[in-house]
Design an enzyme around this catalytic site. Structure first.
Site, PDB file in Angstrom:
ATOM      1  N   HIS A 125      -6.566   1.306  -7.469  1.00 41.04           N
ATOM      2  CA  HIS A 125      -7.108   1.202  -5.475  1.00 41.04           C
ATOM      3  C   HIS A 125      -7.805  -0.675  -6.129  1.00 41.04           C
ATOM      4  O   HIS A 125      -9.499  -0.828  -6.113  1.00 41.04           O
ATOM      5  CB  HIS A 125      -7.866   1.597  -5.082  1.00 41.04           C
ATOM      6  CG  HIS A 125      -7.982   1.297  -3.436  1.00 41.04           C
ATOM      7  ND1 HIS A 125      -7.223  -0.023  -3.308  1.00 41.04           N
ATOM      8  CD2 HIS A 125      -9.002   0.923  -2.432  1.00 41.04           C
ATOM      9  CE1 HIS A 125      -7.740  -0.402  -2.244  1.00 41.04           C
ATOM     10  NE2 HIS A 125      -7.972   1.147  -1.264  1.00 41.04           N
ATOM     11  N   ASP A 170     -16.678   8.406  -2.948  1.00 39.17           N
ATOM     12  CA  ASP A 170     -15.021   8.460  -2.316  1.00 39.17           C
ATOM     13  C   ASP A 170     -15.363   9.859  -1.103  1.00 39.17           C
ATOM     14  O   ASP A 170     -15.162  10.605  -2.086  1.00 39.17           O
ATOM     15  CB  ASP A 170     -13.760   7.771  -3.285  1.00 39.17           C
ATOM     16  CG  ASP A 170     -12.806   7.179  -2.227  1.00 39.17           C
ATOM     17  OD1 ASP A 170     -12.687   6.798  -0.933  1.00 39.17           O
ATOM     18  OD2 ASP A 170     -12.110   7.914  -2.958  1.00 39.17           O
ATOM     19  N   CYS A 210     -16.035   3.185  -0.364  1.00 36.59           N
ATOM     20  CA  CYS A 210     -14.787   2.317   0.401  1.00 36.59           C
ATOM     21  C   CYS A 210     -14.124   2.631   1.454  1.00 36.59           C
ATOM     22  O   CYS A 210     -13.769   2.185   2.009  1.00 36.59           O
ATOM     23  CB  CYS A 210     -13.939   2.189  -0.886  1.00 36.59           C
ATOM     24  SG  CYS A 210     -12.687   4.197  -0.769  1.00 36.59           S
ATOM     25  N   GLN A 236      -9.692  -3.227  -3.875  1.00 31.18           N
ATOM     26  CA  GLN A 236     -11.098  -2.309  -3.732  1.00 31.18           C
ATOM     27  C   GLN A 236     -12.513  -2.831  -4.557  1.00 31.18           C
ATOM     28  O   GLN A 236     -13.430  -3.055  -4.519  1.00 31.18           O
ATOM     29  CB  GLN A 236     -11.312  -0.846  -3.286  1.00 31.18           C
ATOM     30  CG  GLN A 236     -12.364  -0.788  -2.529  1.00 31.18           C
ATOM     31  CD  GLN A 236     -13.133  -0.982  -1.362  1.00 31.18           C
ATOM     32  OE1 GLN A 236     -12.296  -0.828  -0.368  1.00 31.18           O
ATOM     33  NE2 GLN A 236     -14.139  -1.607  -1.286  1.00 31.18           N
ATOM     34  N   ARG A 293       1.029  -1.566   0.314  1.00 30.98           N
ATOM     35  CA  ARG A 293       0.103   0.452   0.479  1.00 30.98           C
ATOM     36  C   ARG A 293       0.874   0.937   0.307  1.00 30.98           C
ATOM     37  O   ARG A 293       1.521   1.539   1.178  1.00 30.98           O
ATOM     38  CB  ARG A 293      -0.409   0.411   1.150  1.00 30.98           C
ATOM     39  CG  ARG A 293      -1.894   1.198   1.231  1.00 30.98           C
ATOM     40  CD  ARG A 293      -2.269   0.671   2.413  1.00 30.98           C
ATOM     41  NE  ARG A 293      -3.330   1.912   2.737  1.00 30.98           N
ATOM     42  CZ  ARG A 293      -4.599   2.262   2.501  1.00 30.98           C
ATOM     43  NH1 ARG A 293      -5.694   0.845   2.047  1.00 30.98           N
ATOM     44  NH2 ARG A 293      -5.501   2.900   2.630  1.00 30.98           N
ATOM     45  N   ARG A 311     -14.030  -7.351   1.654  1.00 34.35           N
ATOM     46  CA  ARG A 311     -11.987  -7.304   1.001  1.00 34.35           C
ATOM     47  C   ARG A 311     -12.056  -8.583   1.783  1.00 34.35           C
ATOM     48  O   ARG A 311     -10.560  -9.068   0.789  1.00 34.35           O
ATOM     49  CB  ARG A 311     -11.423  -6.447   2.087  1.00 34.35           C
ATOM     50  CG  ARG A 311     -11.849  -4.424   1.401  1.00 34.35           C
ATOM     51  CD  ARG A 311     -11.478  -3.782   0.443  1.00 34.35           C
ATOM     52  NE  ARG A 311     -10.355  -4.231   0.075  1.00 34.35           N
ATOM     53  CZ  ARG A 311      -9.762  -3.436   0.189  1.00 34.35           C
ATOM     54  NH1 ARG A 311     -10.256  -2.253   0.997  1.00 34.35           N
ATOM     55  NH2 ARG A 311      -8.306  -3.592   0.640  1.00 34.35           N
TER      56      ARG A 311
END
Length: 309
Positions: free
Chosen positions: A128, A224, A264, A131, A101, A292
């Site tokens: 991402h 988001d 998310c 996700q 990450r 996830r």
């Protein structure tokens, strides 16, 4: 053959469907696969803070019989004295996969180019993809399929989340709408890649500035945070520019009556989304957060299977 998952289209649409099928199977039978029995170790590296990513990968690796090795760049040489390429060469002698990450997509690409074990993008400034596997799994669960559905994203179209929604959504045969100010539109190269994929999947991408047009008849409503990690100094500017792109109860009423809302997380209630929406009956954020785990387990199982081919 070593396969990596650096962006949503590191896999084909058929492979995406295969991984999502496997994720559903593993959710129904959580302990079935143990490819990391030994236990083998997976390095999980964090340049950025995390809750869902850290927990889901740590739990998922343990579920698969392995041992998660959590590394922060603050407590390692990566990003300081040592390059991603050199770190990759060190880790591949001791771990079965690398999850990272980070900020720059380029670092992930360097890591992948210099190792023989799978590298997974657990979030970068550009994409991402993990996700999106969870989100598509959630959409499948609630809608039965993804093909032909309309998914509308509101907010920062240049964000990593918007880029992944565009690519992964089109791969899944969805019609993706991005509603953002013109200056916040997705990168042109991302749209070009999505358009090419759409030719084979039946999906599409539409860029809009009008939120009402984007919401009209949508099956999935998405937003988001407006201020992602690394963008904190732009907060006031972003609040001003994106203020008209909030997902409100009124906007949800323009979508299909059974439209679902996804996010998310973490969320800033009252900014990008009304609390009444994210906490309301159309919101599936907790299913999405749980998924996830199942999606990433399926991804790891799939990548490790490619190693054996």
């Amino acid at each position: 053959m070593t396969r990596h998952f650096l962006r949503d289209d590191s896999i084909t649409p058929a492979e995406q469907a295969e991984i999502l099928d496997l994720a559903a199977e593993l959710k129904a039978d959580r302990w079935r696969e143990k490819p990391l029995a030994g236990p083998q170790t997976v390095a999980v590296i964090f340049d950025k803070s995390s809750t869902r990513t850290r927990v889901s990968f740590a739990v998922g690796i343990a579920d698969l019989g392995g041992s998660p090795l959590i590394i922060t760049t603050a407590s390692s040489q990566l990003g300081g004295k040592e390059t991603p390429a050199d770190t990759a060469r060190v880790l591949e002698r001791q771990v079965s996969a690398i999850v990272w990450r980070t900020y720059a997509q380029e670092g992930l690409e360097q890591m992948a180019a210099n190792t023989t074990v799978p590298v997974v993008n657990a979030l970068s400034d550009d994409f991402h993809p993990c996700q999106l596997l969870a989100d598509l799994l959630t959409i499948r669960e609630h809608k039965g399929a993804t093909q032909g559905l309309t998914m509308s994203f509101f907010g920062d179209g240049k964000s990593n989340m918007a880029h992944s929604y565009v690519i992964a959504g089109v791969m899944a045969g969805m019609h993706v709408r991005v509603a953002s100010p013109a200056d916040y539109a997705p990168r042109a190269d991302v749209i070009a890649d999505a358009d090419e994929i759409a030719k084979t999947t039946g999906g599409s991408v539409t860029l809009l500035t009008d939120v009402n047009e984007a919401a009209a008849g949508a099956d999935v409503m998405v937003t988001d945070t407006w201020v992602s990690m690394g963008k904190e100094e732009e907060k006031l500017e972003r609040l001003r520019d994106l203020g008209g792109y909030k997902v409100t109860t009124e906007l949800m009423q323009l979508a299909q009556p059974d439209a679902m809302f996804i996010h998310c997380l973490p969320a800033d209630r009252g900014y990008e989304v009304d609390a009444e929406v994210i906490d309301g009956p159309q919101s599936v954020i907790w299913d999405e957060a749980e998924n996830r785990l199942h999606a990433q387990k399926a991804l790891l199982v799939w990548l490790l299977r490619q190693q054996a081919v």
